[in-house]
Design an enzyme around this catalytic site. Structure first.
Site, PDB file in Angstrom:
ATOM      1  N   CYS A 276       0.880  -1.264  -0.077  1.00 26.42           N
ATOM      2  CA  CYS A 276      -0.021  -0.072   0.030  1.00 26.42           C
ATOM      3  C   CYS A 276       0.732   1.344  -0.110  1.00 26.42           C
ATOM      4  CB  CYS A 276      -1.102   0.331   1.114  1.00 26.42           C
ATOM      5  SG  CYS A 276      -1.842  -1.527   1.370  1.00 26.42           S
ATOM      6  N   HIS A 429      -2.387   7.481   6.719  1.00 25.77           N
ATOM      7  CA  HIS A 429      -2.533   6.384   5.975  1.00 25.77           C
ATOM      8  C   HIS A 429      -4.418   5.974   6.015  1.00 25.77           C
ATOM      9  CE1 HIS A 429      -2.178   2.268   3.829  1.00 25.77           C
ATOM     10  NE2 HIS A 429      -2.848   1.838   4.964  1.00 25.77           N
ATOM     11  N   HIS A 467      -9.564   2.783  -0.533  1.00 24.59           N
ATOM     12  CA  HIS A 467      -7.961   2.321  -0.551  1.00 24.59           C
ATOM     13  C   HIS A 467      -7.727   2.074  -1.947  1.00 24.59           C
ATOM     14  CE1 HIS A 467      -4.286   0.746   0.358  1.00 24.59           C
ATOM     15  NE2 HIS A 467      -4.531   0.617   1.817  1.00 24.59           N
TER      16      HIS A 467
END
Length: 627
Positions: A276, A429, A467
């Protein structure tokens, strides 16, 4: 002397729409904008979503009535807002209430005896069993004695961050048989390049052929039917693998397509993957290339298109995704608001997948001044650290403490401790999992305490976009540029309140947008599965201008400002065209091919056909003390 990597262009597409000129950011904070800015962005989205058309440069309804931006907002505003950001998965991706599911056919002994009378011996190898209904099995014998059993199931995960409804990137250029991720790469890279206001050929002519770098990719490869997905499914479906599915499925293909069909670059290329944190991994590589002088211009970004049943199943099996039932329990009611599925730092039950492509155009500071490029910020450094020994590969570890602390320490040296304490903020995040809200908030709180930061402003763009895996920190970077430009920090508007277990003694988390002034630095934080941690330092434009003036002097700075006016005008022209659906995608398939037989070599360098400047061999003095 290290060169400063400055941002001279940015663009792409995600669930908020087009990223260039901050339109995606404006969609996120639309309720906090002035009317003119809000209506301009909504009108552009209406065109993208095919709700209105453009005739002779004017907005018109499909009944050919002229429309002003204010009228577009009044008539289509609710539909635009409902068809953007995180929401229930559109059927253009898949039917979440009836996803195809292969089912084994089981019959009783008596049924099998009856069937066997009608079937040949042996059974033909080409016969297939497909899907109908989960509750009911229907066996049909036709003239050739084939029978099919079809099955469909509802998915527990029903939300994702998707491109605006009705917008299809593959319709913008000749994209036959391109996986969706590569369609995103081509269109997103074009948007970033067009946003610079400088023709690519002009940039290319000012640098040597190997002074261009491209770093782009995807972590999930291309898993739809035109990439690895189709290749892996074909044998089970009784189909045939095509010659394109394997090569186009590679996770490096976004960079390869950009080099071959967008830029025509022969410079450095690659894709660094870090789960990620992948965008920041690529950004670090690009920034280092520019700082060291190996490249003078870089295009860096990622494209990810993960909204497929297989990827949803994969992350869902880990318990990582927000499910319909989980959201129902959080909200305490039967009806689920899927636009609030992604809930960073609030009561949540998992993250939400999304599709996105985000790109930055970087130059060294001297080239930016020479070309009169507009400067939106700078990336002096990106820090990356692993987690060391760990029990669970998906669990967080100490690496992110190292990256964030080093990033803050670096910024202190650049802008001073007071500026970091008073004029910095964090794009977290913020994955929207119960574990992340605790671990990341503790990380942020402890680092803030160490540097004497009180009420550190924190935001998390995944609340709106979901995401996007490889592209996630690219979504964060471009949203941070929007904050620098508009003076607005997005609130965590998908939650009612911050969860009780979030650490925030030194943090400031708000559920509403807030006006902020004179912010100088943003920390882009990313935590990836496997121990892939990264934190980037992003400087505001006014800080970069102070640095440029000091390094290059008042005369050079004033000359750059004068040149910049023409650049901004050209960029604004593209913006107005794109708002009206003229995206002018750069896709040069089969054009300006380089005949390697025409390369001209000498002891000093190489002349590459089609490039204004020769490639000169560099003088290498790295090991001079050893020779």
């Amino acid at each position: 002397m290290s060169r400063l990597p400055v941002i001279v262009g940015f663009g792409g597409y995600n669930a908020a729409g087009r990223s260039s000129f901050h339109h995606g950011f404006r969609r996120i904070v639309q309720e906090s904008l002035d009317a003119a800015s809000r209506q301009e962005t909504l009108a552009g989205l209406a065109v993208m979503m095919k709700l209105v058309q453009v005739v002779d440069g004017q907005f018109r309804s499909h009944a050919d009535q002229p429309l002003t931006p204010a009228e577009i907002e009044a008539r289509y505003g609710a539909e635009i807002l409902a068809g953007t950001l995180v929401r229930r998965i559109d059927k253009r991706h898949l039917d979440v209430d009836a996803a195809h599911w292969q089912k084994n056919l089981t019959v009783s002994g008596a049924q099998f005896t009856t069937l066997r009378k009608h079937l040949p011996e042996p059974l033909p190898a080409s016969w297939t069993i497909e899907a109908l209904d989960e509750q009911q099995v229907r066996v049909t014998l036709n003239d050739s004695c084939e029978f099919k059993v079809d099955s469909y199931r509802a998915l527990p995960v029903k939300s994702a961050g998707q491109l605006p409804s009705g917008f299809e990137p593959g319709e913008l250029y000749h994209s036959h048989f391109h996986p969706r991720g590569l369609q995103l790469a081509v269109t997103g890279a074009t948007d970033a390049l067009r946003s610079t206001g400088i023709d690519w050929r002009t940039i290319q002519d000012r640098v040597q052929p190997d002074e261009v770098a491209v770093f782009a990719g995807s972590i999930m490869s291309q898993l739809d039917e035109y990439g690895f997905g189709g290749m892996l499914q074909s044998r089970l479906k009784g189909g045939r693998v095509t010659a394109k599915q394997c090569p186009l499925g590679l996770n490096t293909m976004p960079a390869d397509f950009i080099n071959a069909y967008v830029l025509g670059s022969v410079g450095t290329t690659g894709s660094v993957t870090g789960a990620c944190a992948t965008f920041l991994y690529n950004l670090q590589k690009a920034a280092e290339q520019i700082a060291s002088g190996k490249a003078r211009v870089a295009l860096v970004g990622n494209a990810e298109a993960p909204i497929t049943p297989e990827i949803i199943d994969g992350y869902g099996a880990m318990g990582a995704l927000a499910t319909e039932e989980g959201l129902r329990k959080i909200e305490g009611r039967e009806e689920v608001d899927f636009q609030r599925a992604s809930r960073p730092f609030g009561d949540n039950c998992g993250f939400t997948l999304s599709e996105s492509c985000q790109f930055l155009v970087l130059m060294d500071d001297a080239l930016a001044l020479e070309l009169g490029a507009d400067i939106h910020g700078a990336v002096p450094d990106v820090f990356i650290n692993a987690d060391g020994f760990k029990k669970s590969i998906s669990a967080p570890g100490p690496g992110n403490y190292l990256t964030l602390a080093k990033a803050v320490a670096s910024a202190v040296q650049l802008v001073g401790l007071d500026a970091v304490r008073q004029r910095s903020f964090v794009h977290a995040h913020g994955s929207s999992t119960p574990a992340n809200r605790v671990t990341e908030s503790e990380l942020l709180d402890r680092v803030a305490a160490a540097f004497g930061i009180e009420q550190w402003p924190i935001t998390a763009v995944k609340a709106f976009l979901g995401h996007s895996l490889a592209t996630a920190s690219g979504d964060q970077v471009i949203a941070a540029l929007g904050t620098f430009r508009h003076g607005l920090l997005p609130g965590l508007k998908t939650i009612d309140r911050v969860a009780d277990d979030v650490h925030r003694q030194h943090l400031s988390l708000e559920t509403r947008d807030r006006a902020v002034a004179d912010l100088e630095v943003c920390f882009i934080n990313s935590k990836g599965f496997g121990g892939n941690n990264a934190t980037g330092v992003l400087l505001a434009p006014q800080v970069v201008e102070r640095m440029l003036r000091k390094r290059h002097g008042d005369a050079a700075f004033s000359a750059w400002q004068a040149k910049r006016e023409a650049t901004r005008a050209a960029a604004a022209t593209y913006d107005q065209q794109a708002l009206r659906g003229q995206f002018d995608i750069l896709y040069n398939f089969g054009h300006d091919l380089i005949d390697d037989q025409q390369l001209r070599f000498s002891a000093e360098g190489i002349q590459v056909p089609g490039f204004a400047q020769p490639l000169l061999y560099r003088r290498d003095e790295r090991y001079s003390d050893m020779l």
